[in-house]
Design a protein around this motif. Sequence first.
Motif, short mmCIF file in Angstrom:
data_model
loop_
_atom_site.label_atom_id
_atom_site.label_comp_id
_atom_site.label_asym_id
_atom_site.label_seq_id
_atom_site.Cartn_x
_atom_site.Cartn_y
_atom_site.Cartn_z
N ASP E 92 0.82 -1.22 0.00
CA ASP E 92 0.00 0.00 0.00
C ASP E 92 0.85 1.26 0.00
O ASP E 92 0.45 2.29 -0.54
CB ASP E 92 -0.94 0.02 1.23
CG ASP E 92 -2.10 -0.94 1.06
OD1 ASP E 92 -2.37 -1.35 -0.08
OD2 ASP E 92 -2.74 -1.29 2.07
N ILE E 93 2.03 1.17 0.64
CA ILE E 93 2.89 2.36 0.65
C ILE E 93 3.35 2.65 -0.76
O ILE E 93 3.38 3.81 -1.20
CB ILE E 93 4.10 2.13 1.59
CG1 ILE E 93 3.63 2.05 3.04
CG2 ILE E 93 5.12 3.24 1.42
CD1 ILE E 93 4.71 1.65 4.02
N ARG E 99 -6.46 4.48 -1.88
CA ARG E 99 -7.28 5.51 -1.26
C ARG E 99 -7.03 5.59 0.24
O ARG E 99 -6.58 4.62 0.85
CB ARG E 99 -8.77 5.27 -1.53
CG ARG E 99 -9.33 4.07 -0.85
CD ARG E 99 -10.70 3.76 -1.40
NE ARG E 99 -11.69 4.65 -0.86
CZ ARG E 99 -12.36 4.44 0.28
NH1 ARG E 99 -12.11 3.38 1.00
NH2 ARG E 99 -13.27 5.27 0.70
N PRO E 100 -7.35 6.75 0.87
CA PRO E 100 -7.17 6.90 2.30
C PRO E 100 -7.85 5.79 3.10
O PRO E 100 -8.98 5.41 2.78
CB PRO E 100 -7.82 8.26 2.60
CG PRO E 100 -7.66 9.03 1.33
CD PRO E 100 -7.81 8.01 0.25
N LYS E 101 -7.17 5.27 4.08
CA LYS E 101 -7.76 4.24 4.94
C LYS E 101 -6.95 4.13 6.22
O LYS E 101 -5.86 4.65 6.33
CB LYS E 101 -7.78 2.89 4.21
CG LYS E 101 -6.41 2.27 3.98
CD LYS E 101 -6.59 0.83 3.52
CE LYS E 101 -5.23 0.23 3.15
NZ LYS E 101 -5.36 -1.13 2.66
N MET E 102 -7.52 3.44 7.21
CA MET E 102 -6.78 3.13 8.41
C MET E 102 -6.84 1.63 8.63
O MET E 102 -7.90 1.03 8.43
CB MET E 102 -7.39 3.82 9.62
CG MET E 102 -6.49 3.66 10.84
SD MET E 102 -7.37 3.80 12.39
CE MET E 102 -8.07 2.16 12.56
N GLU E 103 -5.73 1.05 8.99
CA GLU E 103 -5.74 -0.37 9.32
C GLU E 103 -4.97 -0.61 10.60
O GLU E 103 -3.91 -0.04 10.82
CB GLU E 103 -5.13 -1.18 8.17
CG GLU E 103 -6.18 -1.67 7.18
CD GLU E 103 -5.58 -2.57 6.14
OE1 GLU E 103 -6.13 -3.64 5.90
OE2 GLU E 103 -4.55 -2.19 5.56
N GLU E 104 -5.53 -1.48 11.44
CA GLU E 104 -4.83 -1.83 12.68
C GLU E 104 -4.07 -3.12 12.48
O GLU E 104 -4.64 -4.12 12.01
CB GLU E 104 -5.86 -2.02 13.80
CG GLU E 104 -6.39 -0.72 14.33
CD GLU E 104 -7.28 -0.93 15.54
OE1 GLU E 104 -6.80 -1.46 16.55
OE2 GLU E 104 -8.45 -0.57 15.45
N VAL E 112 -3.35 5.86 5.66
CA VAL E 112 -3.07 6.39 4.33
C VAL E 112 -3.88 7.68 4.16
O VAL E 112 -5.06 7.71 4.51
CB VAL E 112 -3.46 5.39 3.23
CG1 VAL E 112 -3.15 5.97 1.85
CG2 VAL E 112 -2.74 4.09 3.43
N GLY E 113 -3.24 8.70 3.67
CA GLY E 113 -3.94 9.97 3.41
C GLY E 113 -3.48 10.56 2.11
O GLY E 113 -2.73 9.93 1.37
N LYS E 114 -3.95 11.74 1.81
CA LYS E 114 -3.55 12.40 0.57
C LYS E 114 -3.08 13.82 0.89
O LYS E 114 -3.74 14.54 1.65
CB LYS E 114 -4.73 12.48 -0.41
CG LYS E 114 -5.19 11.13 -0.92
CD LYS E 114 -4.17 10.46 -1.81
CE LYS E 114 -4.49 9.00 -2.04
NZ LYS E 114 -3.40 8.28 -2.69
N ILE E 115 -1.96 14.20 0.32
CA ILE E 115 -1.48 15.57 0.43
C ILE E 115 -1.86 16.27 -0.87
O ILE E 115 -1.59 15.76 -1.95
CB ILE E 115 0.05 15.60 0.63
CG1 ILE E 115 0.39 15.01 1.99
CG2 ILE E 115 0.58 17.02 0.49
CD1 ILE E 115 1.87 14.84 2.21
N LEU E 116 -2.53 17.40 -0.76
CA LEU E 116 -3.00 18.06 -1.97
C LEU E 116 -2.24 19.34 -2.23
O LEU E 116 -1.76 20.00 -1.31
CB LEU E 116 -4.49 18.40 -1.83
CG LEU E 116 -5.41 17.21 -1.61
CD1 LEU E 116 -6.83 17.69 -1.34
CD2 LEU E 116 -5.40 16.31 -2.83
N SER E 117 -2.12 19.67 -3.49
CA SER E 117 -1.61 20.99 -3.84
C SER E 117 -2.42 21.50 -5.01
O SER E 117 -3.04 20.73 -5.75
CB SER E 117 -0.13 20.93 -4.18
OG SER E 117 0.06 20.07 -5.27
#
Lengths: 354, 354, 354, 354, 354
Positions: E92-93, E99-104, E112-117
């Motif tokens: 995933d990296i 897409r953004p998600k959280m996993e334990e 996972v997130g998104k940096i926008l410009s």
Amino acid sequence: MKRFLKTFSQKAGLPPGSLVHVGDAFTGEVKIKAIRYTESKFEEIAVPDNDALLHLKDKEGIIWLQVDGMHQPEKISAIGDCFSLHALTQEDILNTGQRPKMEEFDNYLFLVGKILSFDEGASTVQEKHFCLVLMEHAILSFHEAGANLFAAVENRLQKANGKIRKKNTDYLAYALFDAIVDNYFLILEKIGSQIEELEEEILTEPSRESFEWLHFLKRELTILRKSVWPMRDVINSLIRSDSELILDDTLKYFRDIYDHTMQIIETLEAFRDVTASLLDMYLSAISNRMNEVMKVLTVIATIFIPLTFIVGIYGMNFSYMPELHWRWGYFVILFVMAILAGGMAFYFKKKDWF
Amino acid sequence: MKRFLKTFSQKAGLPPGSLVHVGDAFTGEVKIKAIRYTESKFEEIAVPDNDALLHLKDKEGIIWLQVDGMHQPEKISAIGDCFSLHALTQEDILNTGQRPKMEEFDNYLFLVGKILSFDEGASTVQEKHFCLVLMEHAILSFHEAGANLFAAVENRLQKANGKIRKKNTDYLAYALFDAIVDNYFLILEKIGSQIEELEEEILTEPSRESFEWLHFLKRELTILRKSVWPMRDVINSLIRSDSELILDDTLKYFRDIYDHTMQIIETLEAFRDVTASLLDMYLSAISNRMNEVMKVLTVIATIFIPLTFIVGIYGMNFSYMPELHWRWGYFVILFVMAILAGGMAFYFKKKDWF
Amino acid sequence: MKRFLKTFSQKAGLPPGSLVHVGDAFTGEVKIKAIRYTESKFEEIAVPDNDALLHLKDKEGIIWLQVDGMHQPEKISAIGDCFSLHALTQEDILNTGQRPKMEEFDNYLFLVGKILSFDEGASTVQEKHFCLVLMEHAILSFHEAGANLFAAVENRLQKANGKIRKKNTDYLAYALFDAIVDNYFLILEKIGSQIEELEEEILTEPSRESFEWLHFLKRELTILRKSVWPMRDVINSLIRSDSELILDDTLKYFRDIYDHTMQIIETLEAFRDVTASLLDMYLSAISNRMNEVMKVLTVIATIFIPLTFIVGIYGMNFSYMPELHWRWGYFVILFVMAILAGGMAFYFKKKDWF
Amino acid sequence: MKRFLKTFSQKAGLPPGSLVHVGDAFTGEVKIKAIRYTESKFEEIAVPDNDALLHLKDKEGIIWLQVDGMHQPEKISAIGDCFSLHALTQEDILNTGQRPKMEEFDNYLFLVGKILSFDEGASTVQEKHFCLVLMEHAILSFHEAGANLFAAVENRLQKANGKIRKKNTDYLAYALFDAIVDNYFLILEKIGSQIEELEEEILTEPSRESFEWLHFLKRELTILRKSVWPMRDVINSLIRSDSELILDDTLKYFRDIYDHTMQIIETLEAFRDVTASLLDMYLSAISNRMNEVMKVLTVIATIFIPLTFIVGIYGMNFSYMPELHWRWGYFVILFVMAILAGGMAFYFKKKDWF
Amino acid sequence: MKRFLKTFSQKAGLPPGSLVHVGDAFTGEVKIKAIRYTESKFEEIAVPDNDALLHLKDKEGIIWLQVDGMHQPEKISAIGDCFSLHALTQEDILNTGQRPKMEEFDNYLFLVGKILSFDEGASTVQEKHFCLVLMEHAILSFHEAGANLFAAVENRLQKANGKIRKKNTDYLAYALFDAIVDNYFLILEKIGSQIEELEEEILTEPSRESFEWLHFLKRELTILRKSVWPMRDVINSLIRSDSELILDDTLKYFRDIYDHTMQIIETLEAFRDVTASLLDMYLSAISNRMNEVMKVLTVIATIFIPLTFIVGIYGMNFSYMPELHWRWGYFVILFVMAILAGGMAFYFKKKDWF
């Protein structure tokens, strides 16, 4: 789009918890007004400086601290420290772009709402920040400079009207939110009457201006919606919270406010429906008018173009054109053309074209 | 927009619990009618003044107090005090703008609904306030002056038709709500037949008036929706409440009403779909008609403009234009133009332009 | 709008539980057909009169009572009394406008559904009422006169095809609902092929008629939706109910029907999407055609209007116009005009205007 | 509409559990391929006839039975009986119109999905049926003839790439679904690049063909949506099921697929947004072009019609028209007309009309 | 459509867990920066090679490993192995399209997130991949090359500003997400000011370019939405997770971020509303302008066509046309035409056509 966003750039890059005022600049002083009341007493206490704040909690009774303006971080911070508010709470108070929310802290509830006002001339809604800290024996209310709606509540407190002085801080919090939500109705009413006026205008003589007005009203409804929906969630989570600061008895009152926010939301949605319908109406009016213009053009052109052709024929210079020399040729041709024009006019009349 | 909002300004700034009538002004007296019944008896009791109210509860049996009109706060307050209604309840009864809701109080259930009527001439829906207080041995029903739908229920009570006199107050409450919801169907039917008529009109000869009618119908559907959706929630929360005032046996009946409100809502949504489709239809009819107008213009212009050009040529005054002096020049040119016009007409016919 | 609402006025004002037939009038007799079967036997029992009903329950085995028509309240009432159906159930059976629902009673489950048929000529969906009472040893199925879909099920029962005779009443109920839902697919298929045909028509030669057809199809999809969505809820609440009348083993089968209703709903939504897209297509075709008409007009007018102006010039009667007396003036001017016309035609050709 | 519905008529009226193939007809044989593997071994086993099926389960290891084609009910039934599949499962395998779902049976999980392919020429999505039966020691995968996506998985199994041979059947199931979902991305990519191309086309030279292409793309997105949404639900219910066939360790992998389906759905929704915007764009381009055409017409007509009027004046044959006899009359009038035309051209230029 | 999808084809067909970089190609080296801090110390540690990674965990304190660029699978894999990251996490990296998600996971949280410009020139939003691994004593942050927003956070750490050095890794994670979300506001602000500019332009002089700009803005809002909605879910599931890595005290901070994402979403939705309204505005402006053009055409044509007809009459060559020989015929006719033209102009003026 400043109508939708406060200037966040003022704050970007600062560490969380930084106390910075985000929002429109104000020049005046932040005004602080302290009121202490018990069932039997009511007094206004002067708060000349930060020290005075510390002595507020000395005596018994409920304290209501009204802060008018949130553009001086140091003042907010002094109040916050005096009443042990969490750093995030202080930050949220200063950030006038913060959306409505409720947060429970160990010893207080923190509520953020929006006070609205409507500028009828420009058809714009002004959104002002409002924060309320609800403690067992104190209520701190913060609002942007000039957005004070609480004179009536204060008056009731002073005159001990109703049961407001017999109740706890939660009832006072209710009274403040009630004032805010009641004010929403006034704004809806004003917008409603503008919509009514606009409907009238679009029905009778739609113009480019009506359309722009409609556009602005729609935009303001969008902004209103953005303020009111989260407000409903705030009241709802307040009702559902099991905080001990909200007595069972007061819940009924908050449920009443919840009902009011629901009513406001439904009215807003109905307004959106109506404005959408008005848009259709305007567009249909425009295309109707175009239709009318086209019909006029068509009627005139269709009647005269053939006639012009006929007169053109007899303007030709051929050597041998027998009709030209008939005695009544001219009058016959005029008569024929009159018949033709009359026939066409009749046809268009029947087709309901003019 | 008065169609969407009662004038809240009448109330703004007053303390919560203030008893003020919000709504249209009425001049007549509020009429109170009291009925007491048991399984075997039925009697109407005169209520000349507030004192009479106090004696209502003396005897056994179920009391049904019908209040026709809610524009006299002092009367509502007298009744409220006599039956120990909460201040908020009294306030909600007087506020005709209150949205439908259900609230449980210690000794009674408070229900707010809307009685609708449809003015076919103006295509407008009238919304009237209705409140019901359900107690163990009494039912208080309040409706705005002139909005009485309960004659049939009263009649059934008097004649002991069905099991209505054998049942508790909850069954009577059901009968009243049933009458209200049944009335919604009548209104839907009227709107439905207006939509049908309008569809016919738009299909055959759409006019500006059809469009305005459509706009008004859509607005009324929006208003209806605003009344009916919360009504469904009221019935639903009544079914889900575990109040002891609602017997298990009666739940089935309320579930029946719930089904009816669902049906009304689905029909409303279907109506909205159909009106949206009618709008498309109207707009398409308009643009179709414009098309037709344009075609006529184009056919006429396209046939005659070139012909006019030709006759213009032979209207020129050049010294040397050989055709002008041919013997049959004029007739040849007439013939050529006839051919040309015929050809173009044929071409347009083939393209299905007229 | 009769397409959306049965005539409720037939019933308004009657006490709840009144047995009145609501719906289209039928003249024939209500036909009752009784079938008794066990794993090994199958017999059809004559039901000449109401007395015969009472003896139906004497013997062992499962009874399936098919009632064809619901326009004779007294017959429905006789059956209802014989099988101890609740007054509300009897009322719902008679009310053909009742929406699909499931209700649990002490000793039976009551299910309401809709049987649909599609009239391809008029592109209309006919909705017929269907009710089913599911008891431990009996199934009562009611459908509006002429809406019988169950011949195949009956046949299977008689021939002991599959395991239908080995199972309980719940399996028979499943078989009946399966027949109804399978029939929905047939209707979707018909509508689907109409949409396909319409798409073809709109792509090749869109006309006012295509648009009206589209409008009618959209209306019927709205009606279908109104029938199918609650049907899904019926099946779902049947699956989730913990009634002992539904065996665990049969649940799988009902889940299968649930899947089918979901598939129907998804197909309906896809149809709605497609019809919306077809509307755009039609409107764009119309405006495209208008465009074409305008281009023809513009090309013709733009070429000939200037030429007509030129010939007009040389038709003027000024004493001193030197060109008129040039030897080749006429031909020069004709040539100039040809060049001009050719140039414009070329320009329009390049702009792809004709 | 065959694009939305398989021909259900093939099955209508048959008893539930009837094994009939519903879907497109195929002529070839159904191909069966059996693979047995353990951590250390991998072998492909010939399955010449139904007897061979029975011996598959004799030895240890995991069996993967790939069935290519589902148009021969007798073969499916033989496999079904051999592995004791429920009648409904067998029916669902044969019904290629079955929507994606998951069902738990006593000894297996049954999953239905869709394999998609995209025909770029026709811009159409092909939907193929896929079923998977997950048992403790066996996996049965069924797909419509020619829709095999699993060569890579088979290859990995054979070469013992990754940990696939060390894991249970659930991991193999994951690998298969992963292959299917990865394939969705490829299709999205193709559609995405078509949308990009179309956007380019509509921005530069929109034509009737672009519009039809857009219509087809929208239709295919509708179909895709209908396949992908339920697919997400399948994966989700698989994750939430507490079946012992799915090990905790494998759940992470299925969650990964779930994320992928979510991403696909979000991309689909974004595509729908973009196509909606493209439609607006196309329509605006059309109306823009009409505008341009109108402007040309108007400029030409508005300049020349008055001029033609002027030359008409001097073409009149009145005996006494002094201007006609002026020495420079002709040139003066030409000059005046030039000024007039120039002025109007300048005016239109300023108004930005050409 | 590359704006919506990374090129998945790079990965299709590979076994799950394959470490392949999916996304835009980069040429430079992946830069790794390691920081170790305790409440009292702060040091930057050089990581020249993979061996150095292994020694990172030797000493006490919190390690923050910033990885700038994810296009070198072998580096990511080395880090992953060193910190025992699950194969799926490593995959995933590398997949920048994730897409953004959280996993334990057992010993860490993976976010996972998104940096926008926002590129103001092209009005496009750039989405960059961001991953965060949160362990008890280490935080690993990965971002696409060049998307570093964390200089301010690093600075705060170094200078021990605020309480960041006194807190655990969860607080650092909060600080990083806060930086990302604060950056969203900056982008919203830029888009907002573009919308404002566009609104101004459409109100004053709408052009084809405004429309294209609007189209691009709408597309970018769609993309933004696709990034921000799942971001909200990530934060929300992080708040709701009961992982021991997130201390109760930090939850308040994450809730604050959640509020911010909500605010961003609401603003986005408001922007969508406004752009929809702008589209209506543009279209109405276009049709308004067409209207204006049509009016000019109609006025000119309608005034001059009849006049041209009249002058045509007197251009006819009939032998006997008495008016031609009247002394003042010419002037009379000019006068009549002037009256006619004036009358029509007056009529159009009154109708407000020019």
